[in-house]
Scaffold this motif. Sequence first.
Motif, PDB file in Angstrom:
ATOM      1  N   ILE A  48       7.435  -0.902   6.956  1.00 58.63           N
ATOM      2  CA  ILE A  48       6.947   0.482   6.673  1.00 58.63           C
ATOM      3  C   ILE A  48       8.202   1.352   6.148  1.00 58.63           C
ATOM      4  O   ILE A  48       9.190   1.474   7.187  1.00 58.63           O
ATOM      5  CB  ILE A  48       6.071   1.131   7.830  1.00 58.63           C
ATOM      6  N   ARG A  49       8.328   1.725   5.101  1.00 55.75           N
ATOM      7  CA  ARG A  49       9.507   2.692   4.635  1.00 55.75           C
ATOM      8  C   ARG A  49       9.084   3.740   3.603  1.00 55.75           C
ATOM      9  O   ARG A  49       8.186   3.633   2.942  1.00 55.75           O
ATOM     10  CB  ARG A  49      10.621   1.652   4.303  1.00 55.75           C
ATOM     11  N   PRO A  50       9.843   5.059   3.586  1.00 56.52           N
ATOM     12  CA  PRO A  50       9.493   5.804   2.813  1.00 56.52           C
ATOM     13  C   PRO A  50      10.309   5.317   1.440  1.00 56.52           C
ATOM     14  O   PRO A  50      11.062   4.765   1.529  1.00 56.52           O
ATOM     15  CB  PRO A  50      10.304   7.073   3.083  1.00 56.52           C
ATOM     16  N   SER A  51       9.197   5.879   0.273  1.00 55.31           N
ATOM     17  CA  SER A  51      10.168   5.718  -0.881  1.00 55.31           C
ATOM     18  C   SER A  51      11.250   6.448  -1.083  1.00 55.31           C
ATOM     19  O   SER A  51      11.220   7.541  -0.767  1.00 55.31           O
ATOM     20  CB  SER A  51       8.905   5.680  -1.967  1.00 55.31           C
ATOM     21  N   VAL A  71      -5.142   6.485   1.802  1.00 59.12           N
ATOM     22  CA  VAL A  71      -4.432   6.376   0.638  1.00 59.12           C
ATOM     23  C   VAL A  71      -5.373   7.371  -0.513  1.00 59.12           C
ATOM     24  O   VAL A  71      -6.592   7.528  -0.554  1.00 59.12           O
ATOM     25  CB  VAL A  71      -4.758   5.025  -0.038  1.00 59.12           C
ATOM     26  N   THR A  72      -4.370   8.252  -1.115  1.00 55.88           N
ATOM     27  CA  THR A  72      -5.254   9.152  -2.090  1.00 55.88           C
ATOM     28  C   THR A  72      -5.759   8.304  -3.254  1.00 55.88           C
ATOM     29  O   THR A  72      -5.358   7.519  -3.939  1.00 55.88           O
ATOM     30  CB  THR A  72      -4.194  10.166  -2.525  1.00 55.88           C
ATOM     31  N   THR A  73      -6.877   8.744  -3.505  1.00 51.58           N
ATOM     32  CA  THR A  73      -7.742   7.910  -4.676  1.00 51.58           C
ATOM     33  C   THR A  73      -7.613   9.148  -5.990  1.00 51.58           C
ATOM     34  O   THR A  73      -7.449  10.081  -5.512  1.00 51.58           O
ATOM     35  CB  THR A  73      -9.273   7.849  -4.523  1.00 51.58           C
ATOM     36  N   ILE A 120       0.890  -1.322   0.024  1.00 54.75           N
ATOM     37  CA  ILE A 120       0.040  -0.086  -0.051  1.00 54.75           C
ATOM     38  C   ILE A 120       0.823   1.304  -0.080  1.00 54.75           C
ATOM     39  O   ILE A 120       1.776   1.520   0.951  1.00 54.75           O
ATOM     40  CB  ILE A 120      -0.772   0.048   1.323  1.00 54.75           C
ATOM     41  N   ASN A 121       0.596   2.271  -0.909  1.00 51.64           N
ATOM     42  CA  ASN A 121       1.330   3.424  -0.929  1.00 51.64           C
ATOM     43  C   ASN A 121       0.541   4.591  -0.434  1.00 51.64           C
ATOM     44  O   ASN A 121      -0.386   4.663  -0.845  1.00 51.64           O
ATOM     45  CB  ASN A 121       1.882   3.716  -2.600  1.00 51.64           C
ATOM     46  N   ILE A 122       1.010   5.148   0.471  1.00 50.35           N
ATOM     47  CA  ILE A 122       0.219   6.279   1.277  1.00 50.35           C
ATOM     48  C   ILE A 122       0.855   7.458   1.120  1.00 50.35           C
ATOM     49  O   ILE A 122       2.158   7.682   1.325  1.00 50.35           O
ATOM     50  CB  ILE A 122       0.180   6.000   3.036  1.00 50.35           C
ATOM     51  N   PRO A 123       0.485   8.445   0.333  1.00 47.99           N
ATOM     52  CA  PRO A 123       1.177   9.765   0.015  1.00 47.99           C
ATOM     53  C   PRO A 123       1.814  10.325   1.387  1.00 47.99           C
ATOM     54  O   PRO A 123       1.044  10.281   2.475  1.00 47.99           O
ATOM     55  CB  PRO A 123       0.067  10.517  -0.335  1.00 47.99           C
ATOM     56  N   GLU A 169       9.583   8.272  -4.864  1.00 48.51           N
ATOM     57  CA  GLU A 169       8.332   8.963  -4.995  1.00 48.51           C
ATOM     58  C   GLU A 169       7.770   9.622  -3.614  1.00 48.51           C
ATOM     59  O   GLU A 169       8.404   9.094  -2.497  1.00 48.51           O
ATOM     60  CB  GLU A 169       7.238   7.802  -5.334  1.00 48.51           C
ATOM     61  N   PRO A 170       7.053  10.460  -3.587  1.00 46.83           N
ATOM     62  CA  PRO A 170       6.777  11.089  -2.191  1.00 46.83           C
ATOM     63  C   PRO A 170       5.492  10.148  -1.596  1.00 46.83           C
ATOM     64  O   PRO A 170       4.534  10.862  -1.248  1.00 46.83           O
ATOM     65  CB  PRO A 170       5.964  12.361  -2.520  1.00 46.83           C
ATOM     66  N   VAL A 171       5.725   9.016  -1.133  1.00 49.50           N
ATOM     67  CA  VAL A 171       4.866   8.104  -0.493  1.00 49.50           C
ATOM     68  C   VAL A 171       5.503   7.342   0.506  1.00 49.50           C
ATOM     69  O   VAL A 171       6.734   7.207   0.550  1.00 49.50           O
ATOM     70  CB  VAL A 171       4.288   7.080  -1.472  1.00 49.50           C
TER      71      VAL A 171
END
Length: 76
Positions: free
Chosen positions: A39-42, A71-73, A5-8, A45-47
């Motif tokens: 859990i880690r920052p990309s 999560v941004t849709t 899951i990518n969370i902004p 990308e800004p996620v």
Amino acid sequence: PQVLINIPRDRYDEAAVTSVINNLIAHHGASESDVRVLIRPSGTEPVVRVMLEALDATLVDAVTTALAPFVTTEGD
């Protein structure tokens, strides 16, 4: 099963995400050896990437559903 899951980053709340995951793991009665969470920052990308792997597919589905508000849709 596993899910990524990518969370902004601007919507990521570490305490809330960790709490959701820990509560669902406890609710499903999973032991530490049954679940892996990363859990880690990309770096590109800004996620923030949340990877969950568990023996129980229903736990993976529950975490995915519970983290959906973070999560941004498309169109947000």
